[in-house]
Design a protein around this motif. Structure first.
Motif, PDB file in Angstrom:
ATOM      1  N   ASP A 151       1.603 -16.029   6.496  1.00 41.89           N
ATOM      2  CA  ASP A 151       2.671 -15.304   5.817  1.00 41.89           C
ATOM      3  C   ASP A 151       2.390 -13.801   5.835  1.00 41.89           C
ATOM      4  N   LYS A 152       3.401 -13.022   6.212  1.00 51.22           N
ATOM      5  CA  LYS A 152       3.236 -11.571   6.344  1.00 51.22           C
ATOM      6  C   LYS A 152       3.939 -10.849   5.194  1.00 51.22           C
ATOM      7  N   THR A 153       3.237  -9.888   4.578  1.00 47.19           N
ATOM      8  CA  THR A 153       3.810  -9.013   3.562  1.00 47.19           C
ATOM      9  C   THR A 153       3.469  -7.574   3.916  1.00 47.19           C
ATOM     10  N   THR A 154       4.151  -6.624   3.268  1.00 50.41           N
ATOM     11  CA  THR A 154       3.939  -5.204   3.514  1.00 50.41           C
ATOM     12  C   THR A 154       3.302  -4.561   2.291  1.00 50.41           C
ATOM     13  N   MET A 155       2.259  -3.767   2.521  1.00 52.33           N
ATOM     14  CA  MET A 155       1.606  -3.077   1.428  1.00 52.33           C
ATOM     15  C   MET A 155       2.544  -2.045   0.794  1.00 52.33           C
ATOM     16  N   LEU A 156       2.285  -1.731  -0.456  1.00 49.64           N
ATOM     17  CA  LEU A 156       3.131  -0.786  -1.195  1.00 49.64           C
ATOM     18  C   LEU A 156       3.084   0.601  -0.568  1.00 49.64           C
ATOM     19  N   ASP A 157       1.878   1.102  -0.292  1.00 50.85           N
ATOM     20  CA  ASP A 157       1.712   2.431   0.309  1.00 50.85           C
ATOM     21  C   ASP A 157       1.530   2.327   1.816  1.00 50.85           C
ATOM     22  N   LYS A 158       1.887   3.404   2.506  1.00 51.54           N
ATOM     23  CA  LYS A 158       1.626   3.519   3.935  1.00 51.54           C
ATOM     24  C   LYS A 158       0.320   4.276   4.150  1.00 51.54           C
ATOM     25  N   ALA A 159      -0.252   4.122   5.326  1.00 53.98           N
ATOM     26  CA  ALA A 159      -1.395   4.963   5.691  1.00 53.98           C
ATOM     27  C   ALA A 159      -0.928   6.415   5.772  1.00 53.98           C
ATOM     28  N   LYS A 160      -1.825   7.349   5.490  1.00 56.30           N
ATOM     29  CA  LYS A 160      -1.432   8.759   5.449  1.00 56.30           C
ATOM     30  C   LYS A 160      -1.320   9.380   6.834  1.00 56.30           C
ATOM     31  N   ARG A 161      -1.925   8.737   7.830  1.00 54.33           N
ATOM     32  CA  ARG A 161      -1.912   9.268   9.194  1.00 54.33           C
ATOM     33  C   ARG A 161      -2.118   8.101  10.163  1.00 54.33           C
ATOM     34  N   THR A 162      -1.979   8.370  11.449  1.00 49.92           N
ATOM     35  CA  THR A 162      -2.184   7.332  12.452  1.00 49.92           C
ATOM     36  C   THR A 162      -3.576   6.736  12.323  1.00 49.92           C
ATOM     37  N   THR A 163      -3.651   5.424  12.235  1.00 49.24           N
ATOM     38  CA  THR A 163      -4.931   4.734  12.072  1.00 49.24           C
ATOM     39  C   THR A 163      -5.401   4.212  13.429  1.00 49.24           C
ATOM     40  N   TYR A 164      -6.627   4.575  13.802  1.00 47.05           N
ATOM     41  CA  TYR A 164      -7.199   4.130  15.070  1.00 47.05           C
ATOM     42  C   TYR A 164      -8.168   2.969  14.884  1.00 47.05           C
ATOM     43  N   ASP A 165      -8.745   2.854  13.714  1.00 47.77           N
ATOM     44  CA  ASP A 165      -9.672   1.757  13.432  1.00 47.77           C
ATOM     45  C   ASP A 165      -9.612   1.483  11.940  1.00 47.77           C
ATOM     46  N   ALA A 166      -9.840   0.235  11.570  1.00 49.05           N
ATOM     47  CA  ALA A 166      -9.853  -0.161  10.165  1.00 49.05           C
ATOM     48  C   ALA A 166     -10.968  -1.178   9.971  1.00 49.05           C
ATOM     49  N   THR A 167     -11.621  -1.131   8.828  1.00 49.83           N
ATOM     50  CA  THR A 167     -12.717  -2.049   8.567  1.00 49.83           C
ATOM     51  C   THR A 167     -12.755  -2.394   7.084  1.00 49.83           C
ATOM     52  N   LEU A 168     -13.172  -3.614   6.784  1.00 49.83           N
ATOM     53  CA  LEU A 168     -13.293  -4.064   5.399  1.00 49.83           C
ATOM     54  C   LEU A 168     -14.658  -3.711   4.853  1.00 49.83           C
ATOM     55  N   GLY A 169     -14.687  -3.158   3.642  1.00 51.29           N
ATOM     56  CA  GLY A 169     -15.945  -2.869   2.978  1.00 51.29           C
ATOM     57  C   GLY A 169     -16.439  -4.053   2.181  1.00 51.29           C
ATOM     58  N   PRO A 170     -17.679  -4.017   1.735  1.00 53.22           N
ATOM     59  CA  PRO A 170     -18.214  -5.102   0.903  1.00 53.22           C
ATOM     60  C   PRO A 170     -17.436  -5.290  -0.393  1.00 53.22           C
ATOM     61  N   ASP A 171     -16.691  -4.266  -0.806  1.00 54.95           N
ATOM     62  CA  ASP A 171     -15.883  -4.357  -2.016  1.00 54.95           C
ATOM     63  C   ASP A 171     -14.521  -5.002  -1.777  1.00 54.95           C
ATOM     64  N   GLY A 172     -14.251  -5.438  -0.549  1.00 54.44           N
ATOM     65  CA  GLY A 172     -12.989  -6.080  -0.237  1.00 54.44           C
ATOM     66  C   GLY A 172     -11.852  -5.124   0.025  1.00 54.44           C
ATOM     67  N   LYS A 173     -12.119  -3.832   0.033  1.00 52.47           N
ATOM     68  CA  LYS A 173     -11.083  -2.841   0.304  1.00 52.47           C
ATOM     69  C   LYS A 173     -11.056  -2.493   1.787  1.00 52.47           C
ATOM     70  N   LEU A 174      -9.887  -2.007   2.227  1.00 51.18           N
ATOM     71  CA  LEU A 174      -9.680  -1.699   3.632  1.00 51.18           C
ATOM     72  C   LEU A 174      -9.828  -0.195   3.851  1.00 51.18           C
ATOM     73  N   TYR A 175     -10.745   0.177   4.756  1.00 46.63           N
ATOM     74  CA  TYR A 175     -11.029   1.593   5.022  1.00 46.63           C
ATOM     75  C   TYR A 175     -10.365   1.990   6.338  1.00 46.63           C
ATOM     76  N   LEU A 176      -9.619   3.102   6.282  1.00 41.51           N
ATOM     77  CA  LEU A 176      -8.767   3.519   7.392  1.00 41.51           C
ATOM     78  C   LEU A 176      -9.324   4.783   8.033  1.00 41.51           C
TER      79      LEU A 176
END
Length: 396
Positions: free
Chosen positions: A162-187
């Motif tokens: 199931d696909k949903t859309t996050m509330l906020d958009k990224a602030k700029r073009t994202t070239y890589d993304a990774t999950l931190g140990p805290d479960g948050k997504l780093y852009l």
């Protein structure tokens, strides 16, 4: 006189008859020998499960140039030893297909006696029907998949698809993304600033802003919460959990194309600015790391200049499997290359099954690799694929 004429004619007839018997007998006078019929006795493995890249057909009388069919789908023949044929896994999923071998020198087509099962290994995932250009993908520890498109929209795809859309958009073009140990997504957006998405709130905020000149584009976390990041002429930057940056001199004159952490090493794909015998123009290196995020001396993992089927611009992602293979995501018709690090032998994985033009991929915590494929210039549809690799990644 008549007697002489008769003798001359008789001699000529005997000469003609002798010439006829001296020539090779025409083939239509010879007995027909039917060529030996091919037969299939076994197929290895007994079913094409995930991770199987080749299938071997055992039998006899596989003469000439054979064509191998799985139902009505032909498979690429890699080798033929007469009693065994190795083929690539065909682009087919079936609970029970008929395997046939047709040899150009035989009148009979060999057929398998039992239906052969081929598992589905590639499928579209997340219902990306908008055909928007997709930039980056990352997977969390419970197999939620995050995808960022070129309009900076961030999507979340659950394990149920199931696909949903996050509330906020990224602030700029994202070239890589990774999950931190805290479960948050780093852009990472080719910028001094690294942003973070909180999946619970859907909010995007700045996490850290590096000093001038340290524009970073790729990164990954280790198990202790240290982020290893870099870009062009930045060197390898390590950000501690308390947000203290360590600006190392490693790779500071080169262009970092990708970063991934496996075990106690940080792996870096790199375009070398001034290549020489010790520093190939395109290579993957690694540095040992300690529990405090300190990288040691670099070690060459693989000289990629030896592989001529792609350029530095075509290499978009890489990952390691738990069985010691290096997988490269390539912006080309054949988008996934597997390299055995023990032998340095290379071959395409699931050739002809995965859609062309890999832009990014991320290996989840199981057997699934999530790959973005597409190309705007060539009119190739943009979408996300889930690929069953049949093995886990080397990540912890």
């Amino acid at each position: 006189m008549k007697s002489n004429r008769f003798l001359i004619i008789s001699a000529l007839c005997l000469a003609v008859m002798k010439c006829e018997y001296d020539v090779t007998q025409p083939k239509w006078y010879q007995d027909y020998t039917e060529p030996a019929s091919p037969a299939i006795t076994n197929i290895e493995p007994d079913s094409a499960v995930a991770g199987c890249n080749y299938i071997t057909i055992l039998g006899e009388n596989f003469s000439g140039t054979p064509t191998v069919y799985f139902d009505n789908v032909t498979a690429e023949v890699i080798s033929n030893l007469g009693n065994s044929i190795q083929v690539r896994r065909p682009n087919l999923a079936s609970d029970g297909c008929l395997v046939k071998v047709a040899c150009d020198s035989a009148l009979v087509v060999a057929q398998s006696t039992e239906p052969y099962k081929i598992t589905q290994v590639v499928q579209k995932y997340g219902n990306f029907v908008e055909n928007k250009e997709l930039n980056a993908v990352a997977v969390d520890s419970v197999e939620n998949v995050y995808v960022i498109d070129n309009t900076n929209i961030i999507y979340k795809v659950t394990p149920a698809g199931d696909k949903t859309t996050m509330l906020d958009k990224a602030k700029r073009t994202t070239y890589d993304a990774t999950l931190g140990p805290d479960g948050k997504l780093y852009l990472l957006g080719n910028n001094r600033s690294i942003d973070v998405l909180d999946p619970q709130s859907g909010k995007v905020a700045e996490w850290i802003k590096l000093k001038a000149g340290k524009v970073v584009k790729f990164g990954d976390f280790d198990k202790n919460g240290y982020l290893y990041t870099g870009g062009r002429s930045t060197g390898l930057v390590v950000v501690a959990p308390d947000l203290t940056p360590n600006y190392t001199s490693l790779y500071e004159k080169d262009e970092i194309k990708g970063i991934r952490v496996f075990g106690n090493y940080v792996y870096v794909s790199l375009v070398c600015t001034n290549p020489d015998l010790q520093n190939p123009a395109l290579a993957i290196w690694r540095n040992p790391i300690d529990n405090s995020g300190n990288p040691g001396e670099k070690e060459l993992v693989l000289d990629l200049t030896a592989y001529k089927n792609y350029s530095a611009d075509a290499l978009n992602s890489f990952s390691l499997s738990s069985d010691g293979k290096l997988f490269l995501g390539i912006n080309a018709q054949a988008p996934l290359l597997a390299i055995d690090l023990n032998t340095t032998s290379a071959d395409y994985f699931y050739l002809g099954i995965i859609a062309p033009y890999c832009k990014s991929f991320s290996w989840g915590w199981g057997n699934y690799l999530y790959m973005i494929c597409g190309d705007t210039a060539l009119g190739v549809e943009w979408t996300l694929y889930r690929i069953d690799m049949g093995v886990t990644s080397a990540r912890e």
